[in-house]
Write a protein that holds these residues in place. Structure first.
Motif, PDB file in Angstrom:
ATOM      1  N   GLN A  88      52.377  21.444  41.203  1.00 51.98           N
ATOM      2  CA  GLN A  88      53.699  21.201  41.782  1.00 51.98           C
ATOM      3  C   GLN A  88      53.693  19.997  42.719  1.00 51.98           C
ATOM      4  OE1 GLN A  88      57.061  23.579  44.470  1.00 51.98           O
ATOM      5  NE2 GLN A  88      55.177  24.613  43.891  1.00 51.98           N
ATOM      6  N   ASP A 134      56.539  11.312  40.992  1.00 57.38           N
ATOM      7  CA  ASP A 134      57.898  10.784  41.012  1.00 57.38           C
ATOM      8  C   ASP A 134      58.055   9.763  42.139  1.00 57.38           C
ATOM      9  OD1 ASP A 134      60.549  10.924  39.842  1.00 57.38           O
ATOM     10  OD2 ASP A 134      61.193  11.824  41.732  1.00 57.38           O
ATOM     11  N   GLN A 174      55.635  16.154  42.047  1.00 57.90           N
ATOM     12  CA  GLN A 174      56.548  15.516  42.989  1.00 57.90           C
ATOM     13  C   GLN A 174      55.997  14.188  43.495  1.00 57.90           C
ATOM     14  OE1 GLN A 174      58.128  18.178  46.028  1.00 57.90           O
ATOM     15  NE2 GLN A 174      57.944  19.947  44.667  1.00 57.90           N
TER      16      GLN A 174
END
Length: 522
Positions: free
Chosen positions: A416, A423, A420
């Motif tokens: 996770q 990105d 992120q």
């Protein structure tokens, strides 16, 4: 010095038939000659080359046996060069993010992804591979297939040395127009303008006597996790054959009761179906000490139902053979809490899920210690924009980064977090290349998920306090969430079709079994 080298280039087949697009197919290989030139300076590298290693959508593989240092030839001289080291969640998803952004024609970067494996591994679903719920191609597609319709270049190689030249400032010393050079184990030198460190981590087995020799690492941090999973599957199959027809159980010891250990214990116990003994060892006095209470309770219920023996409050002192001529292993356990007695555990297989060491800490530098600022864990120190401190042209993420959250705690090494960060890394590279402000990374915890078997899982979303989805509903929600997280649209479609087909087959088989029982009862 001029040097002619032979390389194998895999063209990514864009003209394949529609059926081949839906399911994996073998790529066609052909030979091409590669002329390479290089000039080398002691403190920094300056390189030139005479022909391209490949065009958009090709994968260059340097032939084995080439030991002479040579330079990687980027397809174009004018456009920025971004080298991404590591093809896990952080590296691959950063490359795809860069590819998806809108760029000015003269600033769209050339992207080179370097990884030692030919496959990307979707590591949170390795447990489903062990249980037989998914096929290898679904969670471990080849980079060549994933990058077929992109401009991202892929090179299968190992990183050996890193020589950054950006610590003098944004553009380096006078006359220097690049960020540094990466030296690969094949002898290839890759000159870059921007570098992304996403090398991941590997299991740390050298802290316990005998663990490196006798234990089998299994962790979502393990770079060779696909091979480890397949090796474990073969070992279990071998034990099942050896002990078929006798009453001797298969004994599996799992060290660690974090997410990796608990998921593994639940999966192995379900697979053995009462024909084995699974023991999970943890130094804490509970399982999943940092997880949401709902996930912990759901996991504990499943482990008890499947007769997993929990040895809590112990750490492993050593792993050794039970006897010189025996394949059985013995784990010496040291009590970590008062009131517990030291004990020994016998096992046929020891699975190790604790401890990791970032691969970025193993990089060498020329004539001097590591150029990168590393913390005590061996992770690169970064600022809030994911840039390595003192190196404005290097970004680090995932296990390679030691970024802290708003409470001052280092972010966990989870998929996770890597999703992120990829990105943000992609966007900040765009901003840096286009002279725009960089964005500070802010992690948003969306919740935690874990598998507990073929039709069982637990999900605790962060946006609904106290809610935990478990059982078949949690299992379906988890698979759907990961399906949406697969790297490319094309791969998501192929995997989605495959999973639907498997679900339909399982439903028909279940219906036929139920109908047969009803008819036999009547």
């Amino acid at each position: 010095m001029a040097l002619s080298a032979s390389a194998t280039v895999t063209p990514l087949n864009r003209g394949a038939k529609q059926w081949d697009k839906l399911f994996p197919s073998r790529s066609i290989r052909f030979q091409t000659n590669l002329s390479l030139f290089r000039s080398f300076k002691r403190n920094c590298f300056c390189t030139t080359a005479s022909s391209a290693t490949g065009k958009s959508g090709r994968v260059a593989e340097i032939s084995e046996g080439e030991t002479t240092e040579r330079s990687y030839r980027w397809p174009e001289k004018q456009r920025p060069r971004v080298c991404i080291l590591g093809g896990g969640f952080g590296g691959l998803y950063t490359a795809l993010r860069l590819e998806s952004l809108v760029w000015p024609d003269d600033k769209k970067p050339q992207i080179l992804l370097v990884d030692r494996s030919e496959r990307f591994v979707f590591k949170p679903m390795l447990y489903e591979l062990l249980s037989g719920e998914v096929d290898a191609w679904e969670i471990a597609p080849r980079f060549s297939d994933l990058l077929a319709n992109t401009g991202v270049l892929f090179l299968q190689d190992r990183v050996k040395l890193l020589n950054p030249c950006d610590h003098w400032g944004m553009n380096g010393p006078p006359g220097l127009s690049f960020g540094g050079t990466v030296h690969l184990e094949s002898g290839l030198l890759v000159e870059y303008d921007w570098l992304v460190l996403a090398l991941g981590a590997e299991s740390k087995l050298d802290v316990v006597e005998g663990a490196a020799e006798f234990a089998m690492p299994f962790s979502t941090l393990e770079d060779a996790s696909l091979a480890v999973s397949q090796k474990m599957d073969r070992k279990l199959r071998e034990l099942e054959r050896q002990k078929f027809g006798n009453e001797t159980p298969i004994r599996v010891a799992i060290v660690g009761c974090g997410y990796a250990g608990v998921e593994l214990a639940a999966t192995v116990a379900e697979r053995l179906q009462g024909k084995g003994i699974v023991q999970a060892i943890n130094v804490e006095n509970t399982i999943l000490p940092t997880s949401p209470p709902g996930n912990r309770e759901a996991a504990l219920k499943v482990l008890i139902t499947r007769n997993v023996q929990l040895l809590l409050g112990y750490f492993v002192r050593c792993v050794r053979k039970a006897s010189e001529d025996s394949e059985e292993l013995t784990l010496e356990l040291q009590a970590a809490e008062r009131g517990l007695q030291n004990q020994s555990v016998e096992a046929d297989v020891v699975l190790w899920t604790i401890g990791s060491k970032p691969l970025v800490s193993q990089l060498d530098s020329f004539d001097r210690p590591s150029e990168l600022p590393l913390n005590g864990r061996g992770q690169a120190e970064t600022d809030e924009t994911l840039r390595v401190k003192g190196h404005p042209r290097i970004f680090a993420l995932g296990d390679s980064s030691s970024l802290r959250d708003s409470n001052g705690r280092i972010l966990p090494a989870t998929a996770q977090v890597a999703f992120q960060q990829a990105d943000f890394a992609g966007w900040n590279l765009w901003a840096a290349i286009n002279d725009r402000p960089l964005l500070p990374f802010r992690f948003q915890n969306l919740g935690e998920m874990m598998t507990l078997g073929r039709n069982d899982a637990a999900i605790s979303p962060s946006f609904i306090d106290g809610l935990t989805l478990e059982g078949p509903i949690g299992h379906a929600a988890r698979k759907l969430a990961y399906l949406t997280r697969l790297p490319t649209d094309e791969h998501r479609i192929r995997v989605g079709i495959s999973w639907l087909a498997k679900s339909a087959i399982d439903s028909v088989a279940s219906f036929q079994s139920t109908l047969a029982r009803v008819l036999s009862g009547s």
